[in-house]
Design a protein around this motif. Structure first.
Motif, PDB file in Angstrom:
ATOM      1  N   ALA A 195       1.874   9.422  -5.947  1.00  0.00           N
ATOM      2  CA  ALA A 195       2.430  10.769  -5.833  1.00  0.00           C
ATOM      3  C   ALA A 195       3.383  11.060  -6.987  1.00  0.00           C
ATOM      4  O   ALA A 195       3.356  12.154  -7.571  1.00  0.00           O
ATOM      5  CB  ALA A 195       3.152  10.927  -4.492  1.00  0.00           C
ATOM      6  N   ALA A 196       4.220  10.079  -7.343  1.00  0.00           N
ATOM      7  CA  ALA A 196       5.162  10.270  -8.442  1.00  0.00           C
ATOM      8  C   ALA A 196       4.436  10.418  -9.773  1.00  0.00           C
ATOM      9  O   ALA A 196       4.825  11.216 -10.623  1.00  0.00           O
ATOM     10  CB  ALA A 196       6.138   9.090  -8.499  1.00  0.00           C
ATOM     11  N   ALA A 240      -0.699   2.421  -9.639  1.00  0.00           N
ATOM     12  CA  ALA A 240      -0.690   2.809  -8.230  1.00  0.00           C
ATOM     13  C   ALA A 240      -1.999   2.419  -7.557  1.00  0.00           C
ATOM     14  O   ALA A 240      -2.013   1.947  -6.416  1.00  0.00           O
ATOM     15  CB  ALA A 240      -0.461   4.313  -8.108  1.00  0.00           C
ATOM     16  N   TRP A 281       0.955   4.362  -2.742  1.00  0.00           N
ATOM     17  CA  TRP A 281       0.802   5.800  -2.512  1.00  0.00           C
ATOM     18  C   TRP A 281       2.019   6.562  -3.021  1.00  0.00           C
ATOM     19  O   TRP A 281       1.898   7.676  -3.561  1.00  0.00           O
ATOM     20  CB  TRP A 281       0.578   6.085  -1.031  1.00  0.00           C
ATOM     21  N   GLY A 282       3.209   5.969  -2.864  1.00  0.00           N
ATOM     22  CA  GLY A 282       4.406   6.617  -3.398  1.00  0.00           C
ATOM     23  C   GLY A 282       4.358   6.712  -4.916  1.00  0.00           C
ATOM     24  O   GLY A 282       4.696   7.748  -5.496  1.00  0.00           O
ATOM     25  N   LEU A 283       3.931   5.623  -5.550  1.00  0.00           N
ATOM     26  CA  LEU A 283       3.808   5.625  -7.006  1.00  0.00           C
ATOM     27  C   LEU A 283       2.735   6.612  -7.458  1.00  0.00           C
ATOM     28  O   LEU A 283       2.914   7.303  -8.476  1.00  0.00           O
ATOM     29  CB  LEU A 283       3.463   4.214  -7.495  1.00  0.00           C
ATOM     30  N   GLU A 302       0.824  -1.210   0.000  1.00  0.00           N
ATOM     31  CA  GLU A 302       0.000   0.000   0.000  1.00  0.00           C
ATOM     32  C   GLU A 302       0.857   1.259   0.000  1.00  0.00           C
ATOM     33  O   GLU A 302       0.591   2.209  -0.757  1.00  0.00           O
ATOM     34  CB  GLU A 302      -0.931   0.019   1.206  1.00  0.00           C
ATOM     35  N   ILE A 303       1.906   1.273   0.824  1.00  0.00           N
ATOM     36  CA  ILE A 303       2.790   2.444   0.871  1.00  0.00           C
ATOM     37  C   ILE A 303       3.455   2.661  -0.483  1.00  0.00           C
ATOM     38  O   ILE A 303       3.570   3.803  -0.968  1.00  0.00           O
ATOM     39  CB  ILE A 303       3.838   2.276   1.984  1.00  0.00           C
ATOM     40  N   ALA A 304       3.868   1.558  -1.120  1.00  0.00           N
ATOM     41  CA  ALA A 304       4.458   1.671  -2.459  1.00  0.00           C
ATOM     42  C   ALA A 304       3.450   2.258  -3.440  1.00  0.00           C
ATOM     43  O   ALA A 304       3.803   3.059  -4.314  1.00  0.00           O
ATOM     44  CB  ALA A 304       4.936   0.298  -2.940  1.00  0.00           C
TER      45      ALA A 304
END
Length: 202
Positions: free
Chosen positions: A92-93, A140, A88-90, A84-86
């Motif tokens: 945002a990117a 994402a 959200w990072g993706l 899940e954190i990955a």
């Protein structure tokens, strides 16, 4: 509500969201609604989408209100949290590569107030994350959805939400092919849709 009835109600709620979202994206509908909303069209469209997906979520929350957690072991919960954190990072990117003012609808309003013509559509994006996948925002979304499957409600959300993303991508690609023609057809042949299995494809 029985589990079967809950899944059916939630599936129908997702179907209603997908159908309305697709309908409002059709050119003939936009051509009729834009004169009514003017420069506020995109903002109104986004506001309706947010309200509708909130209603879909409420249907699911009610349908699976009695469902408890799956009781996953600690390592599984940690792995899902990392997914899940990955996601959200993706996300945002991926969003950083877009004009968020235009995407959200605020740029159109600012241009109207200044008496400036709205810019043409952006050129075909093949830079940044689009060198790896055609739909990084959807990629994402898959990670976020499947990183949150701690109970039956979240699992159902992952299933129906993923189906919506796949179908939505198919409709979006039809528009992209119509809009960008051979350039997008060539790009689609070279770059995967969601999973960067080719690495940097272009």
């Amino acid at each position: 509500m029985t589990p079967l009835a809950g899944h059916l109600a939630y599936a129908l709620a997702w179907l209603s969201f997908g159908a309305l979202h697709s309908l409002l994206a059709r050119s003939f509908v936009k051509d009729r609604l834009r004169p009514l909303f003017g420069p506020w069209y995109r903002l109104a469209y986004n506001g309706l989408s947010v309200a509708h997906i909130a209603a879909v979520w409420a249907v699911g929350w009610f349908a699976f209100a009695g469902a408890g957690a799956f009781g996953l072991p600690g390592w599984a919960r940690g792995l899902l949290l990392a997914v899940e954190i990955a996601g959200w990072g993706l996300m945002a990117a991926a969003l950083a590569g877009y004009d968020l003012g235009r995407l959200g609808g605020m740029s159109q309003i600012r241009h109207h107030r200044r008496g400036v013509a709205e810019p043409e559509d952006e050129p075909l994006r093949t830079d940044r994350l689009h060198r790896f996948v055609r739909h990084p925002i959807y990629s994402a979304g898959f990670l976020i959805l499947w990183g949150r499957i701690g109970n039956e409600f979240e699992l159902a959300t992952a299933i129906w939400g993923s189906l919506y993303l796949v179908i939505g991508a198919l409709f979006e690609e039809r528009w992209l092919l119509t809009h960008y023609g051979a350039a997008y057809a060539d790009y689609r042949r070279r770059v995967p849709a969601f999973v960067p299995w080719k690495g940097r494809a272009i």
